[in-house]
Design an enzyme around this catalytic site. Sequence first.
Site, PDB file in Angstrom:
ATOM      1  N   GLY A  65      35.131 -42.455  29.733  1.00  0.00           N
ATOM      2  CA  GLY A  65      33.991 -41.818  29.176  1.00  0.00           C
ATOM      3  C   GLY A  65      33.924 -40.479  29.268  1.00  0.00           C
ATOM      4  O   GLY A  65      32.973 -39.414  29.013  1.00  0.00           O
ATOM      5  N   GLU A 120      40.068 -45.507  44.219  1.00  0.00           N
ATOM      6  CA  GLU A 120      40.160 -44.284  43.567  1.00  0.00           C
ATOM      7  C   GLU A 120      40.030 -43.294  44.351  1.00  0.00           C
ATOM      8  O   GLU A 120      39.219 -43.275  45.427  1.00  0.00           O
ATOM      9  CB  GLU A 120      39.223 -44.044  42.421  1.00  0.00           C
ATOM     10  CG  GLU A 120      39.396 -45.289  41.336  1.00  0.00           C
ATOM     11  CD  GLU A 120      38.580 -44.848  40.216  1.00  0.00           C
ATOM     12  OE1 GLU A 120      37.732 -44.122  40.014  1.00  0.00           O
ATOM     13  OE2 GLU A 120      38.592 -45.951  39.265  1.00  0.00           O
ATOM     14  N   ALA A 122      35.304 -50.988  33.549  1.00  0.00           N
ATOM     15  CA  ALA A 122      33.828 -50.886  34.473  1.00  0.00           C
ATOM     16  C   ALA A 122      33.986 -50.180  35.788  1.00  0.00           C
ATOM     17  O   ALA A 122      34.080 -48.917  35.802  1.00  0.00           O
ATOM     18  CB  ALA A 122      33.362 -52.405  34.622  1.00  0.00           C
ATOM     19  N   ARG A 123      34.450 -50.938  36.702  1.00  0.00           N
ATOM     20  CA  ARG A 123      34.580 -50.326  38.033  1.00  0.00           C
ATOM     21  C   ARG A 123      35.663 -51.059  38.811  1.00  0.00           C
ATOM     22  O   ARG A 123      35.865 -52.423  38.913  1.00  0.00           O
ATOM     23  CB  ARG A 123      33.089 -50.496  38.857  1.00  0.00           C
ATOM     24  CG  ARG A 123      32.237 -49.324  38.685  1.00  0.00           C
ATOM     25  CD  ARG A 123      32.757 -47.948  39.019  1.00  0.00           C
ATOM     26  NE  ARG A 123      31.649 -47.111  38.841  1.00  0.00           N
ATOM     27  CZ  ARG A 123      31.741 -46.261  37.568  1.00  0.00           C
ATOM     28  NH1 ARG A 123      32.541 -46.502  36.512  1.00  0.00           N
ATOM     29  NH2 ARG A 123      30.836 -45.370  37.454  1.00  0.00           N
ATOM     30  N   HIS A 158      40.519 -43.023  35.261  1.00  0.00           N
ATOM     31  CA  HIS A 158      38.964 -43.118  35.067  1.00  0.00           C
ATOM     32  C   HIS A 158      38.451 -42.179  34.193  1.00  0.00           C
ATOM     33  O   HIS A 158      37.738 -41.236  34.494  1.00  0.00           O
ATOM     34  CB  HIS A 158      38.238 -43.062  36.435  1.00  0.00           C
ATOM     35  CG  HIS A 158      36.921 -43.359  36.549  1.00  0.00           C
ATOM     36  ND1 HIS A 158      36.356 -44.149  37.719  1.00  0.00           N
ATOM     37  CD2 HIS A 158      36.193 -43.556  35.534  1.00  0.00           C
ATOM     38  CE1 HIS A 158      35.198 -44.364  37.544  1.00  0.00           C
ATOM     39  NE2 HIS A 158      34.982 -44.345  36.308  1.00  0.00           N
ATOM     40  N   ASP A 214      41.324 -48.658  33.287  1.00  0.00           N
ATOM     41  CA  ASP A 214      40.918 -47.263  33.451  1.00  0.00           C
ATOM     42  C   ASP A 214      40.379 -46.921  34.820  1.00  0.00           C
ATOM     43  O   ASP A 214      40.325 -45.830  35.298  1.00  0.00           O
ATOM     44  CB  ASP A 214      39.722 -46.929  32.372  1.00  0.00           C
ATOM     45  CG  ASP A 214      39.051 -45.520  32.453  1.00  0.00           C
ATOM     46  OD1 ASP A 214      39.973 -44.786  32.391  1.00  0.00           O
ATOM     47  OD2 ASP A 214      38.136 -45.442  32.745  1.00  0.00           O
ATOM     48  N   ILE A 256      27.294 -50.667  26.403  1.00  0.00           N
ATOM     49  CA  ILE A 256      28.841 -50.314  25.954  1.00  0.00           C
ATOM     50  C   ILE A 256      29.690 -51.631  25.610  1.00  0.00           C
ATOM     51  O   ILE A 256      30.646 -51.463  24.540  1.00  0.00           O
ATOM     52  CB  ILE A 256      29.378 -49.616  27.282  1.00  0.00           C
ATOM     53  CG1 ILE A 256      28.908 -48.264  27.587  1.00  0.00           C
ATOM     54  CG2 ILE A 256      31.044 -49.660  27.374  1.00  0.00           C
ATOM     55  CD1 ILE A 256      29.303 -47.694  28.852  1.00  0.00           C
TER      56      ILE A 256
END
Length: 345
Positions: free
Chosen positions: A305, A284, A254-255, A302, A279, A174
């Site tokens: 993707g 979350e 990413a996270r 999020h 994102d 990615i």
Amino acid sequence: MPKPVLLHLGDDVQWNRDLYNKLQERFNIMRSYSMNREDFKNALSHNRFGDFAAIYRPFWNTGGEMGAWDEEFISLLPRSCKIYASAGAGFDWVDTQRLARRGIIYCNSAPACTESVADTAIWLILNAFRNFTWSSSAARSLDPGKFREAHQDIAATTHNPNGFSLGIIGLGKIGYRIAQKAHVAFEMKIIYNDVNRLPESVEKGVSAQYYENLDDMLADSDCVLLATPFVGEKVMNAERFAKMKRGSRFVNIARGKLVDEVSLLAALKSGHLAFAGLDVHYDEPNVNPDLARLPQVELLSHTAGASLESHMGFEKIGLQNILSFFDTGKAITPVNLQWLSQPKL
């Protein structure tokens, strides 16, 4: 010989019926559909799904109702289980090392969402330089004063990204696709830090410069992009944000748990960072309200993707992983092979 058993988590396959038919020919398929954590734990405890050899989860928004795959679940898996193929790129919700020590290969489906995540990252990077968030929110406010303010003043605080340096933490599939788009479309200078350096021939594809030391890369970056998997600890904290250029930008696709959001907030409020595009978030689905209030921050849910193409690909790659493993002994997208050589538990 009887067919091996496969445990299918969540909803029906929607797009790759031909591949799923092959799976049905090869396996006796057991279904969990949607189960909460206690019900699923009870089913595993009582061997309700049999001695299954594989687990398949085709979508990230179904079949995960049982929560994190940790020791509580993994200890209940039958010894017959050899592979877990799941949708999505991230795997922070599953203890892949613990799976490996049980002799179970975990496979994600990251290639399916590469294009979608890369496009989102490019939008966030462009926004970080041009602050479209300010312009958009001013227009949506329906306040003529806010509109005029953005119209008149935004140019003095924004830049074209051309020629600026994009520092990428994690130049995997990615990250590399993002680098390609940024280098070709924006003519950005690509620098990166990763656990392993890419071959020189691959680096040349985006004119990338490798930094062995992350702090050195941060100091030379006009925009830092976080694109590395979560491995249990924060990558960006107060010390790391302080290493970045004053007035630089930060993007995370990413996270959320890779970032100390309190330190990020402080860096933005002090003006050390000019903009952040996120994102993903630490807690979350709860978004940091202090970050949400800042005009120099863009927040998404999020969804980097999230596209139909990604979902179709997640479903397909999961099926391919299982079929390939039982045909050849090798999965297509394993992520925990480095731990498989450890003694089994």
